[in-house]
Design a protein around this motif. Structure first.
Motif, PDB file in Angstrom:
ATOM      1  N   ILE A 244       0.118   8.659   2.795  1.00 25.77           N
ATOM      2  CA  ILE A 244       1.285   9.548   2.759  1.00 25.77           C
ATOM      3  C   ILE A 244       2.395   8.979   3.632  1.00 25.77           C
ATOM      4  CG2 ILE A 244       2.147  11.820   3.459  1.00 25.77           C
ATOM      5  CD1 ILE A 244      -0.624  12.945   2.718  1.00 25.77           C
ATOM      6  N   SER A 245       2.039   8.503   4.817  1.00 28.40           N
ATOM      7  CA  SER A 245       3.052   7.910   5.701  1.00 28.40           C
ATOM      8  C   SER A 245       3.782   6.780   5.003  1.00 28.40           C
ATOM      9  CB  SER A 245       2.392   7.387   6.976  1.00 28.40           C
ATOM     10  OG  SER A 245       1.825   8.422   7.730  1.00 28.40           O
ATOM     11  N   ASP A 246       3.053   5.933   4.302  1.00 35.69           N
ATOM     12  CA  ASP A 246       3.689   4.805   3.612  1.00 35.69           C
ATOM     13  C   ASP A 246       4.632   5.272   2.513  1.00 35.69           C
ATOM     14  OD1 ASP A 246       2.429   3.011   5.248  1.00 35.69           O
ATOM     15  OD2 ASP A 246       0.888   2.437   3.802  1.00 35.69           O
ATOM     16  N   VAL A 247       4.213   6.305   1.774  1.00 40.55           N
ATOM     17  CA  VAL A 247       5.108   6.849   0.740  1.00 40.55           C
ATOM     18  C   VAL A 247       6.392   7.354   1.367  1.00 40.55           C
ATOM     19  CG1 VAL A 247       5.402   8.759  -0.880  1.00 40.55           C
ATOM     20  CG2 VAL A 247       3.302   7.407  -0.937  1.00 40.55           C
ATOM     21  N   LEU A 248       6.276   8.097   2.445  1.00 32.20           N
ATOM     22  CA  LEU A 248       7.455   8.671   3.090  1.00 32.20           C
ATOM     23  C   LEU A 248       8.339   7.598   3.711  1.00 32.20           C
ATOM     24  CD1 LEU A 248       5.786  11.803   4.750  1.00 32.20           C
ATOM     25  CD2 LEU A 248       7.191  11.742   2.673  1.00 32.20           C
ATOM     26  N   ARG A 249       7.746   6.494   4.133  1.00 29.54           N
ATOM     27  CA  ARG A 249       8.510   5.377   4.669  1.00 29.54           C
ATOM     28  C   ARG A 249       9.158   4.553   3.571  1.00 29.54           C
ATOM     29  NH1 ARG A 249       7.203   2.844   9.663  1.00 29.54           N
ATOM     30  NH2 ARG A 249       7.136   0.865   8.562  1.00 29.54           N
ATOM     31  N   GLY A 250       8.679   4.704   2.341  1.00 31.94           N
ATOM     32  CA  GLY A 250       9.204   3.910   1.245  1.00 31.94           C
ATOM     33  C   GLY A 250       8.573   2.543   1.147  1.00 31.94           C
TER      34      GLY A 250
ATOM     35  N   ALA B  75       9.111  12.639   6.553  1.00 25.42           N
ATOM     36  CA  ALA B  75       9.510  13.437   5.386  1.00 25.42           C
ATOM     37  C   ALA B  75      11.000  13.730   5.400  1.00 25.42           C
ATOM     38  CB  ALA B  75       8.705  14.737   5.352  1.00 25.42           C
ATOM     39  N   LYS B  76      11.524  14.076   6.546  1.00 26.16           N
ATOM     40  CA  LYS B  76      12.962  14.349   6.642  1.00 26.16           C
ATOM     41  C   LYS B  76      13.769  13.084   6.360  1.00 26.16           C
ATOM     42  CE  LYS B  76      12.888  18.404   9.664  1.00 26.16           C
ATOM     43  NZ  LYS B  76      11.447  18.686   9.645  1.00 26.16           N
ATOM     44  N   ARG B  77      13.305  11.940   6.856  1.00 23.89           N
ATOM     45  CA  ARG B  77      13.998  10.698   6.562  1.00 23.89           C
ATOM     46  C   ARG B  77      13.976  10.386   5.066  1.00 23.89           C
ATOM     47  NH1 ARG B  77      11.524   6.762  11.323  1.00 23.89           N
ATOM     48  NH2 ARG B  77      12.422   7.894  13.118  1.00 23.89           N
ATOM     49  N   ALA B  78      12.930  10.834   4.393  1.00 26.91           N
ATOM     50  CA  ALA B  78      12.794  10.611   2.954  1.00 26.91           C
ATOM     51  C   ALA B  78      13.562  11.629   2.128  1.00 26.91           C
ATOM     52  CB  ALA B  78      11.317  10.629   2.554  1.00 26.91           C
TER      53      ALA B  78
ATOM     54  N   SER C 158      13.367   4.337  -0.901  1.00 23.78           N
ATOM     55  CA  SER C 158      12.654   4.088  -2.144  1.00 23.78           C
ATOM     56  C   SER C 158      11.163   4.059  -1.880  1.00 23.78           C
ATOM     57  CB  SER C 158      13.089   2.751  -2.747  1.00 23.78           C
ATOM     58  OG  SER C 158      12.811   1.711  -1.842  1.00 23.78           O
ATOM     59  N   ALA C 159      10.370   4.624  -2.828  1.00 18.30           N
ATOM     60  CA  ALA C 159       8.933   4.726  -2.644  1.00 18.30           C
ATOM     61  C   ALA C 159       8.216   3.806  -3.602  1.00 18.30           C
ATOM     62  CB  ALA C 159       8.470   6.169  -2.861  1.00 18.30           C
ATOM     63  N   SER C 160       7.017   3.368  -3.227  1.00 16.18           N
ATOM     64  CA  SER C 160       6.223   2.507  -4.079  1.00 16.18           C
ATOM     65  C   SER C 160       4.759   2.731  -3.760  1.00 16.18           C
ATOM     66  CB  SER C 160       6.599   1.042  -3.843  1.00 16.18           C
ATOM     67  OG  SER C 160       6.370   0.698  -2.487  1.00 16.18           O
ATOM     68  N   PRO C 161       3.832   2.315  -4.658  1.00 19.05           N
ATOM     69  CA  PRO C 161       2.410   2.486  -4.378  1.00 19.05           C
ATOM     70  C   PRO C 161       2.037   1.815  -3.065  1.00 19.05           C
ATOM     71  CG  PRO C 161       2.766   1.862  -6.665  1.00 19.05           C
ATOM     72  CD  PRO C 161       4.092   1.734  -5.962  1.00 19.05           C
ATOM     73  N   THR C 162       1.038   2.390  -2.369  1.00 20.44           N
ATOM     74  CA  THR C 162       0.709   1.926  -1.031  1.00 20.44           C
ATOM     75  C   THR C 162      -0.781   1.681  -0.908  1.00 20.44           C
ATOM     76  OG1 THR C 162       0.386   4.182  -0.287  1.00 20.44           O
ATOM     77  CG2 THR C 162       2.580   3.268  -0.040  1.00 20.44           C
ATOM     78  N   PRO C 163      -1.187   0.807   0.018  1.00 18.82           N
ATOM     79  CA  PRO C 163      -2.618   0.615   0.258  1.00 18.82           C
ATOM     80  C   PRO C 163      -3.236   1.860   0.861  1.00 18.82           C
ATOM     81  CG  PRO C 163      -1.316  -0.523   1.912  1.00 18.82           C
ATOM     82  CD  PRO C 163      -0.345  -0.022   0.873  1.00 18.82           C
ATOM     83  N   ALA C 164      -4.533   2.040   0.662  1.00 24.45           N
ATOM     84  CA  ALA C 164      -5.192   3.264   1.101  1.00 24.45           C
ATOM     85  C   ALA C 164      -5.607   3.227   2.558  1.00 24.45           C
ATOM     86  CB  ALA C 164      -6.414   3.530   0.225  1.00 24.45           C
ATOM     87  N   TYR C 165      -5.931   2.064   3.092  1.00 24.92           N
ATOM     88  CA  TYR C 165      -6.481   2.020   4.434  1.00 24.92           C
ATOM     89  C   TYR C 165      -5.429   1.711   5.482  1.00 24.92           C
ATOM     90  CZ  TYR C 165     -11.176   2.600   2.770  1.00 24.92           C
ATOM     91  OH  TYR C 165     -12.309   3.137   2.224  1.00 24.92           O
ATOM     92  N   PRO C 166      -5.582   2.258   6.688  1.00 28.72           N
ATOM     93  CA  PRO C 166      -4.558   2.069   7.716  1.00 28.72           C
ATOM     94  C   PRO C 166      -4.543   0.653   8.262  1.00 28.72           C
ATOM     95  CG  PRO C 166      -6.441   3.250   8.601  1.00 28.72           C
ATOM     96  CD  PRO C 166      -6.667   3.145   7.127  1.00 28.72           C
ATOM     97  N   HIS C 167      -3.405   0.188   8.578  1.00 24.35           N
ATOM     98  CA  HIS C 167      -3.199  -1.055   9.306  1.00 24.35           C
ATOM     99  C   HIS C 167      -3.011  -0.675  10.767  1.00 24.35           C
ATOM    100  CE1 HIS C 167      -1.014  -4.541  10.883  1.00 24.35           C
ATOM    101  NE2 HIS C 167      -1.546  -5.225   9.895  1.00 24.35           N
TER     102      HIS C 167
END
Length: 355
Positions: free
Chosen positions: A348-354, A39-42, A17-26
């Protein structure tokens, strides 16, 4: 949940499941898997990049471009276009295309091949010839035959026809339309199916169709016409180029809606040339907006069952096409000039991770 896609060589896994994500890297995000793995996992088939020949002597660039964990798919941005493939009539040169396709094969990356037919980047011998309709049809078939057979079985998909429509939904006046007529598009798809390996995905590709408008509706009507004919025209997908400006991109809802329109017509979709340009000099605020626009675009594909993948139109700002085409704009890619990943990469990474 995204359904698994039938592929030539790869299987996919269910969507997170995807949700809005923060813009800056942790800091912990530096340990993330690459974009293609996520992406494949998603549930996508690939996350890919375009590659241009002008930068192939930069080993730092090529080590990222052919890192299959980041980019599981590659598109030659220029090397397979007509002016390079057939610079003189019936004289074929595949060196530029091969320079990108062969390393992609070696690194087990899918190839989206680009393109057979376009109004641009055509050789002078073609554009200055006084061809009859039958002559130009023969030239079109001969070109597709040679290029398709050279890359036979090496392309997951082909952009068969590129940018045939004006923004108002009418067909673009060019050598193909003016000499052959509107049927040149269907002819190109029939020739492509005739000479490519069975199972190769055949795409129509265009910009400005990432929301419901005259152009996207005209493309949808063309798809419906092609597939409803007594002898259907073989078209499998529509490529949404997705060249955006930060702050004015179509956004999640618009992209999702237009993907649904094409799905209803019976074809898959992909974001084929994604980038998000900003006004120069950039700012932290623009980087936040760019990250959001990238993330929303990718999320729209992930959340749509018929969208199979995302390709960025190169990943390194230094070789982006944007500054030359849109003066005053740039910094449109996921890596800065010094090869630092931008906030957009992590969004993008956060979106793909959900997340």
């Amino acid at each position: 949940m995204k359904l698994s896609h039938l592929t030539l060589t790869l299987a996919t896994t269910p969507l997170l499941s995807a949700s809005p994500t923060p813009a800056y890297p942790h800091p912990s995000r530096s340990k993330y898997p690459g974009l293609d793995i996520l992406a494949k996992r998603a549930g996508l088939l690939y996350f890919g990049t375009a590659i241009d020949n002008v930068v192939l002597n930069n080993t730092q660039y090529t080590s990222i471009a052919h890192n299959a964990s980041e980019f599981g798919q590659v598109t030659p941005s220029n090397g397979q276009k007509w002016m390079y493939i057939e610079p003189a009539r019936n004289v074929f040169n595949y060196s530029m295309g091969d320079a990108i396709v062969l390393p992609a094969i070696a690194h087990r990356q899918l190839r989206r091949c680009h393109n057979f037919v376009w109004h641009n980047q055509l050789p002078d011998w073609l554009t200055t010839g006084n061809w009859t309709k039958s002559e130009l049809e023969g030239i079109l078939e001969n070109h597709i035959r040679h290029e398709a057979q050279h890359y036979y079985g090496e392309c997951y998909a082909w952009d068969v026809v590129n940018e045939a429509f004006n923004d108002n939904g009418t067909l673009r006046s060019d050598i193909w339309l003016d000499t052959i007529g509107p049927e040149y598009i269907a002819l190109a798809f029939r020739f492509a199916r005739k000479y490519t390996r069975p199972g190769t995905k055949l795409y129509y590709n265009d910009y400005g169709i990432e929301r419901i408008n005259n152009k996207s509706l005209a493309v949808a009507a063309m798809v419906e016409d092609f597939l409803s004919r007594e002898e259907p025209v073989p078209i499998d997908g529509v490529g949404l180029q997705a060249h955006f400006t930060a702050g004015t991109s179509p956004g999640y809802e618009n992209i999702t809606r237009v993907i649904e329109v094409f799905a209803e017509k019976g074809v898959e979709t992909a974001l084929t040339e994604l980038d998000v340009r900003v006004k120069l000099p950039d700012s932290s605020e623009e980087m936040v907006q760019q990250a959001k626009d990238y993330a929303d675009s990718v999320r729209a594909c992930v959340d749509s069952e018929s969208c199979v993948g995302v390709t960025v139109w190169d990943f390194w700002d230094t070789v982006s096409w944007v500054p030359d085409t849109f003066p005053g704009f740039g910094d449109a890619c996921l890596w800065t000039a010094n090869f630092t990943k931008k906030p957009a990469y992590y969004a993008i990474s956060d979106v793909l991770r959900g997340d």
